[in-house]
Design a protein around this motif. Structure first.
Motif, PDB file in Angstrom:
ATOM      1  N   LEU A  87      -8.945 -26.602 -19.235  1.00 52.91           N
ATOM      2  CA  LEU A  87      -8.438 -25.398 -18.575  1.00 52.91           C
ATOM      3  C   LEU A  87      -8.941 -24.155 -19.290  1.00 52.91           C
ATOM      4  CD1 LEU A  87      -4.713 -26.476 -18.124  1.00 52.91           C
ATOM      5  CD2 LEU A  87      -6.373 -26.204 -16.298  1.00 52.91           C
ATOM      6  N   CYS A  88      -9.291 -23.181 -18.505  1.00 55.64           N
ATOM      7  CA  CYS A  88      -9.675 -21.882 -19.022  1.00 55.64           C
ATOM      8  C   CYS A  88      -8.621 -20.873 -18.581  1.00 55.64           C
ATOM      9  CB  CYS A  88     -11.038 -21.495 -18.470  1.00 55.64           C
ATOM     10  SG  CYS A  88     -11.632 -19.882 -18.963  1.00 55.64           S
ATOM     11  N   ALA A  89      -8.381 -19.889 -19.402  1.00 51.99           N
ATOM     12  CA  ALA A  89      -7.449 -18.823 -19.050  1.00 51.99           C
ATOM     13  C   ALA A  89      -7.987 -17.513 -19.589  1.00 51.99           C
ATOM     14  CB  ALA A  89      -6.059 -19.094 -19.620  1.00 51.99           C
ATOM     15  N   SER A  90      -7.572 -16.425 -18.982  1.00 54.18           N
ATOM     16  CA  SER A  90      -7.969 -15.123 -19.498  1.00 54.18           C
ATOM     17  C   SER A  90      -6.777 -14.180 -19.505  1.00 54.18           C
ATOM     18  CB  SER A  90      -9.130 -14.530 -18.697  1.00 54.18           C
ATOM     19  OG  SER A  90      -8.731 -14.157 -17.391  1.00 54.18           O
ATOM     20  N   SER A  91      -6.872 -13.187 -20.349  1.00 54.61           N
ATOM     21  CA  SER A  91      -5.856 -12.140 -20.393  1.00 54.61           C
ATOM     22  C   SER A  91      -6.494 -10.909 -21.030  1.00 54.61           C
ATOM     23  CB  SER A  91      -4.630 -12.573 -21.205  1.00 54.61           C
ATOM     24  OG  SER A  91      -4.915 -12.567 -22.582  1.00 54.61           O
ATOM     25  N   SER A  92      -5.759  -9.827 -21.035  1.00 56.12           N
ATOM     26  CA  SER A  92      -6.246  -8.653 -21.736  1.00 56.12           C
ATOM     27  C   SER A  92      -5.552  -8.574 -23.082  1.00 56.12           C
ATOM     28  CB  SER A  92      -5.987  -7.388 -20.922  1.00 56.12           C
ATOM     29  OG  SER A  92      -4.608  -7.119 -20.885  1.00 56.12           O
ATOM     30  N   GLU A  93      -6.150  -7.835 -23.971  1.00 56.43           N
ATOM     31  CA  GLU A  93      -5.569  -7.673 -25.297  1.00 56.43           C
ATOM     32  C   GLU A  93      -4.211  -6.982 -25.197  1.00 56.43           C
ATOM     33  OE1 GLU A  93      -8.173  -5.647 -27.896  1.00 56.43           O
ATOM     34  OE2 GLU A  93      -6.887  -5.816 -29.643  1.00 56.43           O
ATOM     35  N   ALA A  94      -4.059  -6.124 -24.226  1.00 58.17           N
ATOM     36  CA  ALA A  94      -2.824  -5.366 -24.084  1.00 58.17           C
ATOM     37  C   ALA A  94      -1.666  -6.223 -23.586  1.00 58.17           C
ATOM     38  CB  ALA A  94      -3.047  -4.198 -23.126  1.00 58.17           C
ATOM     39  N   THR A  95      -1.956  -7.182 -22.737  1.00 55.49           N
ATOM     40  CA  THR A  95      -0.868  -7.972 -22.144  1.00 55.49           C
ATOM     41  C   THR A  95      -0.642  -9.289 -22.861  1.00 55.49           C
ATOM     42  OG1 THR A  95      -2.365  -8.981 -20.541  1.00 55.49           O
ATOM     43  CG2 THR A  95      -1.211  -6.966 -19.869  1.00 55.49           C
ATOM     44  N   GLY A  96      -1.625  -9.764 -23.605  1.00 59.48           N
ATOM     45  CA  GLY A  96      -1.466 -11.020 -24.332  1.00 59.48           C
ATOM     46  C   GLY A  96      -1.032 -12.151 -23.436  1.00 59.48           C
ATOM     47  N   SER A  97      -0.049 -12.926 -23.900  1.00 65.11           N
ATOM     48  CA  SER A  97       0.377 -14.113 -23.154  1.00 65.11           C
ATOM     49  C   SER A  97       1.108 -13.751 -21.878  1.00 65.11           C
ATOM     50  CB  SER A  97       1.269 -14.978 -24.033  1.00 65.11           C
ATOM     51  OG  SER A  97       2.352 -14.226 -24.545  1.00 65.11           O
TER      52      SER A  97
END
Lengths: 115, 110
Positions: free
Chosen positions: A91-101
């Motif tokens: 599985l791959c996932a992405s997020s932004s540094e600002a929102t984290g998990s």
């Protein structure tokens, strides 16, 4: 935005062969994560990138595994000399540094079967 | 270290029954807690989350309360539907990466 895309959806390979998976994150996300999910288990963290830098690697990521994110956009996960124990959903996932998990978006995964 | 333990499945219920899926955790620091759902052939979808003690997360009729004193985050729904059939994962996060439980499969029969 089409979400996190993973390719291929399914991969069957013979033991000892090399395989490579691709992940395209959400375009504005600068963090990208790889997890492995074996049958009947929850996903386990493998590694993550912030932009093009690989910031953390799990001990689950043996020397046969390598991940790259050369331009800070898409990422590849390569497994060399595959073993039957590598059979899993990746599985791959992405997020932004600002929102984290809180801002994680998961892809649908690549199911690897090693025969 | 961080870890999550959730009740083993499968859980089989009749439509409109009450659902509880137990989840307990061990953590260093002050994690956030999550429930994810996975439908067959699909990726993980966020169901609900709670960021601190006593917070209640809710979504689509599902609820879970962050209980620091019992280190628990049990998932509940008052009346399940056939469409709720899926695998449910409890997880904690240290802001960056997740630690997942092993998942609980829910089967809802008409």
């Amino acid at each position: 935005d089409t979400g996190v895309s993973q390719d291929p959806r399914h991969k069957i390979t013979k033991r000892g062969q090399n395989v490579t998976f691709r992940c395209d994150p959400i375009s504005e996300h600068n963090r990208l994560y790889w997890y492995r999910q074996t049958l009947g288990q929850g996903p386990e963290f493998l590694t993550y990138f912030q932009n093009e830098a690989q910031l953390e690697k799990s001990r689950l990521l043996s020397d046969r595994f390598s991940a790259e994110r050369p331009k800070g956009s898409f990422s590849t996960l390569e497994i060399q000399r595959t073993e039957q124990g590598d059979s899993a959903m990746y599985l791959c996932a992405s997020s932004s540094e600002a929102t984290g998990s809180y801002g994680y978006t998961f892809g649908s995964g690549t199911r690897l079967t090693v025969v | 270290g961080n870890s999550v333990t959730q009740m083993e499945g499968p859980v089989t219920l009749s439509e409109e029954a009450f659902l509880t899926i137990n989840c307990t955790y061990t953590a260093t620091g002050y994690p956030s807690l999550f429930w994810y759902v996975q439908y067959p052939g699909e990726g993980l979808q966020l169901l609900l989350k709670a960021t601190k003690a006593d917070d209640k997360g809710s979504n689509k009729g599902f609820e879970a309360t962050y209980r620091k004193e019992t280190t628990s985050f049990h998932l509940e729904k008052g009346s399940v539907q056939v469409s709720d059939s899926a695998v449910y994962f409890c997880a904690l996060s240290d802001w960056n990466k997740f630690y997942f439980g092993s998942g609980t499969k829910l089967n809802v029969k008409p």
